[in-house]
Write an enzyme that holds these catalytic residues in place. Sequence first.
Site, PDB file in Angstrom:
ATOM      1  N   ASN A  12       1.051  -1.024   0.233  1.00  0.00           N
ATOM      2  CA  ASN A  12       0.039  -0.216   0.264  1.00  0.00           C
ATOM      3  C   ASN A  12       1.394   1.291  -0.018  1.00  0.00           C
ATOM      4  OD1 ASN A  12      -1.564   2.217   0.411  1.00  0.00           O
ATOM      5  ND2 ASN A  12      -2.625   1.372   2.670  1.00  0.00           N
ATOM      6  N   LYS A  14       0.145   3.864  -0.391  1.00  0.00           N
ATOM      7  CA  LYS A  14      -0.856   5.556   0.231  1.00  0.00           C
ATOM      8  C   LYS A  14       0.025   7.065  -0.774  1.00  0.00           C
ATOM      9  CE  LYS A  14      -0.477   3.375   4.341  1.00  0.00           C
ATOM     10  NZ  LYS A  14       0.162   3.065   5.846  1.00  0.00           N
ATOM     11  N   HIS A  98      -9.737   1.172   4.618  1.00  0.00           N
ATOM     12  CA  HIS A  98      -8.363   1.513   6.337  1.00  0.00           C
ATOM     13  C   HIS A  98      -7.968   2.433   6.798  1.00  0.00           C
ATOM     14  CE1 HIS A  98      -3.975   2.712   6.767  1.00  0.00           C
ATOM     15  NE2 HIS A  98      -3.400   1.432   6.191  1.00  0.00           N
ATOM     16  N   GLU A 100      -6.611   4.734   8.087  1.00  0.00           N
ATOM     17  CA  GLU A 100      -6.438   5.964   7.460  1.00  0.00           C
ATOM     18  C   GLU A 100      -7.838   6.767   6.479  1.00  0.00           C
ATOM     19  OE1 GLU A 100      -2.322   5.789   5.755  1.00  0.00           O
ATOM     20  OE2 GLU A 100      -1.875   5.135   7.279  1.00  0.00           O
ATOM     21  N   GLU A 170      -5.859  -4.437  10.246  1.00  0.00           N
ATOM     22  CA  GLU A 170      -3.937  -3.880  10.442  1.00  0.00           C
ATOM     23  C   GLU A 170      -4.330  -2.678  12.328  1.00  0.00           C
ATOM     24  OE1 GLU A 170      -2.114  -2.707   6.530  1.00  0.00           O
ATOM     25  OE2 GLU A 170      -4.030  -1.327   7.408  1.00  0.00           O
ATOM     26  N   GLY A 176       2.965   2.495  10.878  1.00  0.00           N
ATOM     27  CA  GLY A 176       3.673   3.366  10.620  1.00  0.00           C
ATOM     28  C   GLY A 176       4.210   3.867  11.591  1.00  0.00           C
ATOM     29  N   SER A 216       3.211  -2.041  10.911  1.00  0.00           N
ATOM     30  CA  SER A 216       4.669  -1.890  10.976  1.00  0.00           C
ATOM     31  C   SER A 216       5.681  -3.888  10.559  1.00  0.00           C
ATOM     32  CB  SER A 216       5.266  -2.166  12.443  1.00  0.00           C
ATOM     33  OG  SER A 216       4.778  -0.698  12.450  1.00  0.00           O
TER      34      SER A 216
HETATM   35  P1  13P Z   1       3.134   0.531   7.560  1.00  0.00           P
HETATM   36  O1  13P Z   1       4.439  -0.355   7.183  1.00  0.00           O
HETATM   37  O2  13P Z   1       3.902   1.688   7.386  1.00  0.00           O
HETATM   38  O3  13P Z   1       3.149   0.191   8.899  1.00  0.00           O
HETATM   39  O4  13P Z   1       2.040   0.540   7.336  1.00  0.00           O
HETATM   40  C1  13P Z   1       1.185  -0.656   7.841  1.00  0.00           C
HETATM   41  C2  13P Z   1      -0.494   0.039   6.651  1.00  0.00           C
HETATM   42  O5  13P Z   1      -1.081   0.722   6.521  1.00  0.00           O
HETATM   43  C3  13P Z   1      -0.967  -1.178   5.293  1.00  0.00           C
HETATM   44  O6  13P Z   1      -2.358  -0.132   4.588  1.00  0.00           O
END
Ligand code: 13P
Length: 256
Positions: A12, A14, A98, A100, A170, A176, A216
Amino acid sequence: MEKERKLIIAGNWKMHKTVAEAVDLVRGLKLELAGVKEADIVVCPPFTALCEVSKLLLDSNLRLGAQNMSEHPGGAYTGEIAAFMLKEFSVRYVILGHSERRAYHGETDALVARKALAAHAAALKPIVCVGETLEQRDRGETEAVLERQVRGSLAGLTREQMLETIIAYEPVWAIGTGRNATPDQAQEAQAFIRRLISQMYDESVARRVRIQYGGSVKPSNARELMSQPDVDGALVGGASLEVRSFVDIIKNAIAR
Ligand code: 13P
C-alpha cells in the site's frame, strides 16, 4: 484449522510516489520477483500512477490494486473514482476501509460494506481493513471492535463474494509506528476474525478466506508473522516503497 491458503502480499503505497518514481519501483520489483509463484503479489500505487504501472504489469506476475474507490457506479461525485475507471487499468484488487480513511475521511462500516459490494459488482477483489486503536486494546475492547467492523464492513456479501474478499487485520497502533503486533497478537486477532467468518458464513468459507496482517511489517518480522496459522499474507506500507525491503519481505514470507 489447517492452512490451505496462498499467501497474498500487497504494498500500500499510500500518498507516495510520482509517476516516474512509481515506474522505477515497479521495474525493480519485476526484475526481482519474476517467477515468484508461492504468493500473490499486489502493488497499490496512488490513482495517478495506475495507468503507467498497469502497462508495466502486462507481462508480469505482479497484480495491480487501488487504495480506495467510490461506492457509486459513476455520476456526479466530484473527486471520486468509480470501479469501471479502475477496471480500465486492469486493477484486480482495491483496499477498502483502511484505518486512515476511517479516521481522516469518516468512512464507516456501512460505507465500507457498500464499497465492497460495488467492488464485487465490478469483479474487483476488495481488501477490507479492520483493526483496533491502542486505547481500544488497552480497554480490552479488541474483540468487540473487530466483531463490529467485520460484521459491519462485510454486511450483505454473499458466500461467493466473501470467498473473493481479503481481510486485512491492521491494528492502528502498529501502522507506521515501527511497532508491529507480535506474532501471537496477530494470530490471536486473526483467529478471532476467522471464527467470526465461520459464524457469519460457514466453516468452509472461513477456512478459505485469506486474512492479511498489516502494521510495521518489515523484512525482519515477515517470516515469523507469516508463520502464524491464521496469517495469510501482509499489507505493507512504508516497507513497500523500496524495492529491497518489499522483495525481502516477500522472500522471507515464502521461506516460512
Ligand atoms: P506500515 O507498514 O507503514 O506500518 O503501514 C501499514 C499499512 O497501513 C498498510 O496498509
